[in-house]
Design an enzyme around this catalytic site. Structure first.
Site, short mmCIF file in Angstrom:
data_model
loop_
_atom_site.label_atom_id
_atom_site.label_comp_id
_atom_site.label_asym_id
_atom_site.label_seq_id
_atom_site.Cartn_x
_atom_site.Cartn_y
_atom_site.Cartn_z
N CYS A 133 -51.34 27.51 -3.83
CA CYS A 133 -50.48 28.20 -2.87
C CYS A 133 -49.56 27.20 -2.17
CB CYS A 133 -51.34 28.92 -1.84
SG CYS A 133 -50.40 29.67 -0.49
N GLU A 183 -60.77 25.26 -0.90
CA GLU A 183 -59.63 24.73 -0.14
C GLU A 183 -60.03 23.50 0.66
OE1 GLU A 183 -56.87 25.85 3.67
OE2 GLU A 183 -57.43 27.52 2.37
N THR A 193 -56.86 27.44 5.99
CA THR A 193 -55.79 28.41 6.25
C THR A 193 -56.29 29.82 6.56
OG1 THR A 193 -55.57 28.88 3.88
CG2 THR A 193 -54.13 27.17 4.80
#
Length: 287
Positions: free
Chosen positions: A96, A130, A166
């Site tokens: 992303c 992540e 995030t």
């Protein structure tokens, strides 16, 4: 029975991009490896597996050579890219853009703190893909905190740069940031980097309004989805008749006793087709 799907629910840009990359590649080849589940939704993973996508572990990845591997939206640490380059593994990088930008910021902070004995602190879930990718930017030297109680792990006498995974809850990050600022020794530099993706947090006000409108809420998401767990708590806070499901066969008919309206919503990793299947199931059983 009144049934409505929240049209603001469903895949975010990063997930859409990763799934499109997989589908495009699978049109040309019978099998494609993906480093970890492409999305934290078992039903969508099953759909793509039938097309030829094969999820592999990190351990399996480091035995491969001469093949193609998809990197999902969560991103990967530098060693993944280094191994691929050395072993002729072609990477289809669907990280992303928001995560890529965050990785660069963490890397920059680590470089700066290495010269001033500072600390990079990341609020997130240990072991999450992540977080592994972000920690890799610090050569796995970041301090990972999972709750406000973990702030005690930070050295209060050394400079701090605080980041967030995030998909974490923005209110929790702000509380942690406040405690970091309050407990760090006077004069010690503290940088607070609000890196929570607004594709998740911006859904909250709408989700609250949506959940209030119905007798019952069916929140559809994968158990591994961090933003799914977060967004479900938002629904539950405003509507006690909210239920978390991953698939249709988890729905219980007794939930519908006295219910005249149902709202269906989901995470940024929930496919629209799955929410639509839930809607069809309700109509077929209660209309």
């Amino acid at each position: 029975m009144i049934v409505e799907i929240d049209r603001r629910s469903g895949f975010c840009f990063g997930v859409i991009n990763a799934i499109k990359a997989a589908e495009d590649e699978l049109k040309q080849t019978k099998q494609l490896y993906c480093l970890g589940d492409i999305v934290h939704n078992g039903m969508e993973v099953e759909r793509l597996e039938k097309m030829g996508l094969k999820s592999i572990s990190k351990e399996k990845f480091f035995t491969l050579s001469n093949c193609k591997v998809l990197i999902r939206a969560h991103g990967e640490p530098p060693e993944t890219y280094e191994y691929a380059k050395a072993n002729n593994v072609e990477l289809i990088d669907a990280t992303c853009p928001v995560v890529l930008t965050l990785q660069e910021k963490v890397k920059s902070s680590y470089s700066k703190h290495s010269q001033m004995e500072g600390q990079v602190v990341i609020y997130g879930k240990k072991g999450h893909a992540e977080i592994e990718g972000l920690n890799g930017q610090t050569k796995h030297n970041a301090i990972i905190i999972e709750s406000i109680a973990d702030v005690d792990k930070i050295d209060k006498s050394r400079p701090v740069s605080l980041y967030s995974q995030t998909t974490k809850r923005i209110e929790d990050f702000h509380a942690i940031a406040q405690k970091v600022k309050e407990t760090t020794e006077p004069g010690v530099p503290v940088e607070i980097k609000d890196t929570i993706c607004r594709q998740v947090s911006n859904r909250v006000p709408n989700l609250k309004k949506f959940a209030e409108r119905f007798d019952m809420i069916l929140f559809v998401a994968g158990r591994k989805s961090s933003n799914g767990q977060y967004l479900y708590t938002i629904c539950k806070e405003v509507n006690d008749g909210s239920y978390f499901i991953t698939r249709i066969d988890e729905i219980k008919k007794e939930w519908f006793e006295g219910v005249k309206s149902v709202g269906i919503c989901g995470a940024t990793s929930t496919p629209n087709w799955l929410m639509e299947d839930v809607e069809k199931w309700i109509h077929s059983n209660f209309d």
